[in-house]
Design an enzyme around this catalytic site. Structure first.
Site, PDB file in Angstrom:
ATOM      1  N   GLU A  93       0.911  -1.145  -0.025  1.00 42.39           N
ATOM      2  CA  GLU A  93       0.164  -0.051   0.115  1.00 42.39           C
ATOM      3  C   GLU A  93       0.882   1.248   0.143  1.00 42.39           C
ATOM      4  O   GLU A  93       0.357   2.351  -0.353  1.00 42.39           O
ATOM      5  CB  GLU A  93      -0.841   0.061   1.272  1.00 42.39           C
ATOM      6  CG  GLU A  93      -1.995  -1.005   1.300  1.00 42.39           C
ATOM      7  CD  GLU A  93      -2.940  -0.743   0.176  1.00 42.39           C
ATOM      8  OE1 GLU A  93      -3.218   0.296  -0.002  1.00 42.39           O
ATOM      9  OE2 GLU A  93      -3.360  -1.841  -0.327  1.00 42.39           O
ATOM     10  N   SER A 146     -53.496 -23.555  33.196  1.00 43.47           N
ATOM     11  CA  SER A 146     -53.324 -24.455  34.242  1.00 43.47           C
ATOM     12  C   SER A 146     -52.068 -24.364  34.865  1.00 43.47           C
ATOM     13  O   SER A 146     -51.663 -24.917  36.315  1.00 43.47           O
ATOM     14  CB  SER A 146     -53.493 -25.824  33.887  1.00 43.47           C
ATOM     15  OG  SER A 146     -54.873 -26.063  33.186  1.00 43.47           O
TER      16      SER A 146
END
Lengths: 774, 183
Positions: free
Chosen positions: A172, A460
């Site tokens: 780079e 229940s």
């Protein structure tokens, strides 16, 4: 005239210079402030519970290897570096990484684990001595990346391989070490190279310029931008050391995208593409990453592998040219495949439902901002193996249930278009720690979390509260209740006439059967006697959450609760009477590894051990004689309660053994009927989950010493009638035989089928008592 | 049945003899008014039947507590011992918070070991958290089974916790009762 003109020019020049200076000063301030503080957002990393391994643990060699893979370890022919393991005959040698646990750090070391018959046999350390246990690295299960979506793992300069630094410079920015922020030669070179069009194309930007671009500005390529970028790059170079700049670049540069999550930095990039830490990558891997940063979408190794590999190879050649890798390394690297790992879950969070609860648990102590940016480490209670089990259990069972005629009919008749949905929560019975959580049938989905948010009538499931209150009021499991028609008058409404599920009255029944068979009439009769208000209060005390329902309908569970809230209620029963808060976090450390908070077990005794033991006994009867008897685990000492709401909209099951409490809910998001009872739906999912995670029998809950001191005794009764089974009874040791704790002074009749000395004695009394029988 | 006896007076001595022996048996055995409960098989829950919270079951069939402890159970005892040692080292150095984490880790592996909960309770007392300490101590009591020594230790923590909250009367009563308990 000339003097005036000159003067004006001078003033103008001065003004411009001042403006420029001011502008540069402002830029300088911006950069320094941001840069000096190293103010990157480092999202908190979230870890699961580490797997604890010891001799005798039921864990096969294959399972051990998959756990190693889970935490990013790789099989190798020789164990040279941390993160590698070598498979042998019934043994595995592992080079453990240094790792941060919630309370300590472990240095890197090597261990050998041997196996025998799907169990761990021994654990030996480097010196060959046996160790009592081994703790694997905790698996990363997610991170709290911020709303702007950046996620990264920060690396210090020491953690960056030299090869990466060299590669970046080589590819780079060749003159990085000497330029002052911009590189005229570099620009010229790039120009020339691009003209030629055959070699590696270079950008003209230095690493510093790229850093500025990435960190501060967007990607508009105007001249103004370019100049600004240049100015800032120069300022950076003046202000900071080369090493700092390079390190910043390594941590900052964008390297991938996963949905809304932007992957920044080589640290996370390495994890994201290879599931390994950067320090463990070979030259090929490093070259691949360097390739990708040139353009993460153009060089996406999942989409364009050939393109990426080609450039990777060019990078490797450059590295070789510049003597950063030798011939052997080059040859090996060129020969190796791309090797990127497509992870099962590429989002920032692998267990979104569980993470929701973690976030909630942390909310009182940590702001979202800190979680998203301070690099915290959150250690949670998640047990990935259990999580895998519940996800599979839900998915497999629902696939089956989808085809059930009662389920299909809802869809075929046009009542709904939605499929069944599910939620499940698994907690440790003693500590309350949440081991697994599923928010829906599709585990990886980040959508509606039903475990936390689907508030449904508990039906229940509320009954154990009613019966616990009855026990506390002096009833026992053999107390006779009346399961007969009842009319409850309500203010300003027609009277309420509840019905049993089978629309039948069962007459006089023992309490244990009323609960295990889930008899509505007996429950309502009992509940009205006890008082709805008291039941509401008890519900609040046992579940940690108050109810707004003060009406008799509460007795049959007209009370909306989420699966997590149901779990909190049943934790009180499963733990032997202790209200045990569900928790997901063990501890939080800061970036330096210092403890910020510790989260302990929270429990408070709310039921006496006897009451808890008796309710548990009744819930075991659910599994053996009652509504849960179709369960595969009926004979193995588990306990639970089924629940079905009106019109079969919700199918519930809450069940536990000595170790785990698992609550399952099934239903549809649009509240149309699921079409299944608790036993027909949720229990099936529960069965599958329990088969996967294994069960440990409940055993006795109240010890002999306690029994003696509590003036109770263990007796056997007939499930159907509640009569005592004493002596020689044909019903003894059959399914009808239930053992219960009864007060010493309990007066019970013996079942007529029993013949015992006691019975003979009674007959004797009649003979001597004189009145002849006719 | 009486009709069986009455028309045969010759059988009366035999009947009386049978009655006598039956009565003897009747008094020796149990009737439903006789409060001698059958023996209860209880496992010593301190060592049997526990398992790993990570989901590994050590399904070892020893509900009666008389079977040989499995290798897993022996190992877990070793692990517990090792972690208790770590905890003790930390405690002796004044690192109470670290000591807590080691005991918690031991509990995750062996959640029904009452003595671990006693340890945790004692540490919480030392950290000035009497309410939390009492909760853990009660948990220990519920898990202690026949281990009277662990129960005593737990009750003494409760006594200290009550003392710390100013309930001296209750504290003294508990100590009175449990100081002399054998175990």
């Amino acid at each position: 005239m000339l003097r005036v003109a000159l003067k004006s020019i001078a003033w103008l020049a001065l003004a411009t210079a001042l403006l420029l200076a001011g502008y540069l000063w402002k830029l300088d301030r911006t950069i320094t402030e941001t840069f000096e503080g190293r103010r990157w957002s480092v999202p908190a990393v979230v870890y699961a519970q580490p797997l604890e391994i010891y001799p005798g643990l039921e864990l096969s060699q294959a399972d051990f290897i998959s756990e190693l893979n889970r935490v990013g370890y790789e099989a190798a022919s020789a164990v040279r570096h941390p993160g590698q393991f070598k498979i042998g005959q019934q043994q595995v040698q592992v080079h453990l990484r240094s790792v941060q646990f919630v309370e300590s750090k472990r240095a890197t070391t090597t261990v050998t684990v041997t196996f025998s018959q799907k169990q761990v046999r021994t654990i030996r350390n480097l010196q060959g001595n046996e160790e009592p246990f081994l703790r694997l690295d905790p698996a990363v299960i997610g991170s709290f990346f911020p709303s702007h979506g950046e996620d990264r793992v920060i690396l210090t300069p020491e953690q960056v391989p030299a090869l990466l630094r060299n590669a970046l410079k080589a590819v780079e920015d060749r003159s990085f070490d000497t330029h002052h922020g911009f590189d005229l030669r570099g620009i010229a070179r790039a120009f020339w190279v691009n003209l030629q069009q055959r070699k590696l194309s270079q950008g003209g930007s230095t690493l510093t310029q790229q850093l500025v671009k990435s960190y501060f500005l967007d990607s508009r390529r105007t001249l103004q931008r370019k100049l600004r970028e240049l100015a800032m790059a120069v300022i950076l170079e003046v202000r900071f050391e080369k090493t700092d700049l390079l390190n910043a670049y390594i941590n900052e540069i964008n390297i991938g995208q996963a949905g809304v999550r932007a992957i920044h930095g080589f640290g996370l990039g390495s994890q994201f593409y290879f599931n390994r830490p950067l320090s463990e990558l070979e030259p090929a891997g490093i070259a691949t990453l360097v390739t990708i940063i040139r353009g993460p979408s153009y060089y996406n190794p999942f989409r364009h592998p050939e393109r990426v590999r080609e450039r990777r190879d060019r990078v490797l050649e450059i590295l070789h040219q510049q003597q950063h890798i030798d011939d052997v390394q080059l040859a090996k690297a060129l020969n190796s495949p791309l090797d990127v790992v497509r992870g099962a879950r590429k989002g920032g969070t692998y267990y979104p439902a569980f993470m929701d609860l973690v976030r909630r648990d942390l909310a009182s102590q940590y702001v979202e901002q800190d979680l998203a940016s301070q690099g915290l480490k959150v250690f949670t209670t998640l047990a990935p193996r259990l999580q895998d089990a519940i996800e599979a259990g839900i998915s497999d069972t629902l696939e089956h249930l989808d085809k059930h005629p009662k389920v299909l009919v809802q869809q075929e008749s046009g009542v709904t278009e939605q499929l069944l949905q599910a939620a499940a929560v698994v907690t440790d019975v003693q500590t309350g720690e949440v081991l697994a959580l599923a928010g829906g049938r599709d585990a990886g989905s980040d959508g509606f979390n039903r475990a936390l948010k689907a508030s449904r009538p508990m039906g229940s499931l509320i009954k154990p509260v009613v019966f616990a209150l009855a026990l506390e009021d002096g009833a026992h499991l053999a107390t006779h209740l009346q399961d007969q028609a009842v009319e409850v008058s309500l203010p300003k409404q027609a009277a309420w006439t509840p019905q049993n599920f089978d629309k039948t009255e069962h007459g006089q029944v023992p309490l244990i059967r009323a609960l295990a068979d889930s008899l509505n009439l007996a429950t309502v009769n009992l509940g009205m006697q006890l008082g709805v208000g008291r039941i509401a209060e008890r519900l609040a005390e046992l579940s940690g959450k108050p109810t707004k329902n003060s009406y008799p309908s509460l007795l049959l569970g007209a009370e909306p609760r989420t699966p997590l809230e149901v779990s909190e209620l049943y934790a009180t029963f499963a733990s032997g009477g202790f209200a045990t808060k569900p928790k997901t976090v063990i501890g939080v450390l800061n970036e330096q590894g210092q403890e910020l908070s510790h989260h302990q077990f929270q429990l408070e005794q709310r039921l006496t051990p006897t009451t808890a033991a008796q309710i548990t006994r009744a819930m075991q009867a659910v599994m053996q004689q009652g509504t849960g008897k179709s369960s595969r685990h009926a004979g193995t000492q588990t306990a639970g309660k089924t629940g079905t709401s009106d019109d079969y909209r919700d199918s519930w099951f809450a069940g536990f053994d000595a170790s785990h409490l698992t609550v399952v809910w099934l239903g549809r998001d649009d509240n149309t009927p699921a079409g299944l009872t608790g036993a027909g739906g949720a229990l099936k999912v529960w069965d599958q989950i329990m088969a996967d995670i294994g069960s440990s029998p409940l055993g006795q809950n109240v010890g002999a010493g306690d029994i003696a001191s509590l003036a109770v005794s263990e007796r056997h009764i007939d499930y159907s009638t509640g009569l005592l089974l004493e002596g020689n009874c044909p019903l003894s040791k059959t399914r009808a035989d239930v053992s219960v704790l009864l007060p010493l002074d309990a007066q019970l009749l013996v079942h007529p089928g029993c013949t015992s000395k006691g019975g003979f004695g009674k007959r004797l009394q009649r003979w001597f008592g004189a009145t002849p029988e006719s | 049945m009486n009709s069986f006896l009455s028309p045969l007076p010759l059988l009366r001595p035999l009947t009386l003899f049978l009655l006598a022996t039956s009565l003897a048996g009747c008094l020796g055995g149990g009737g439903n008014n006789n409060a001698s409960p059958p023996p209860v098989a209880v496992e010593d829950r301190s060592t049997v039947g526990s398992n790993n919270t990570n989901g590994e079951s050590t399904n070892n069939n020893s509900n009666t507590g008389t079977a040989q402890p499995s290798q897993a159970e022996v190992s877990k005892s070793n692990v517990t011992l090792a972690l208790l040692e770590k905890s003790e080292v930390a405690r002796s150095q004044g690192n109470l918070k670290e000591a807590v984490t080691h005991v918690e880790r031991a509990i995750r592996i062996n959640p029904r070991r009452a003595d671990l909960w006693v340890q945790l309770a004692q540490l919480q007392l030392a950290l000035d958290e009497p309410t939390i300490a009492e909760g853990y101590a009660r948990k220990a009591i519920s898990l202690a089974g026949s281990r009277v020594d662990w129960k005593r230790d737990a009750w003494l923590v409760i006594a200290d916790a009550k003392q710390a909250q100013g309930m001296t009367g209750e504290a003294d009563a508990i100590r009175q009762r449990w100081r002399t308990a054998q175990g």
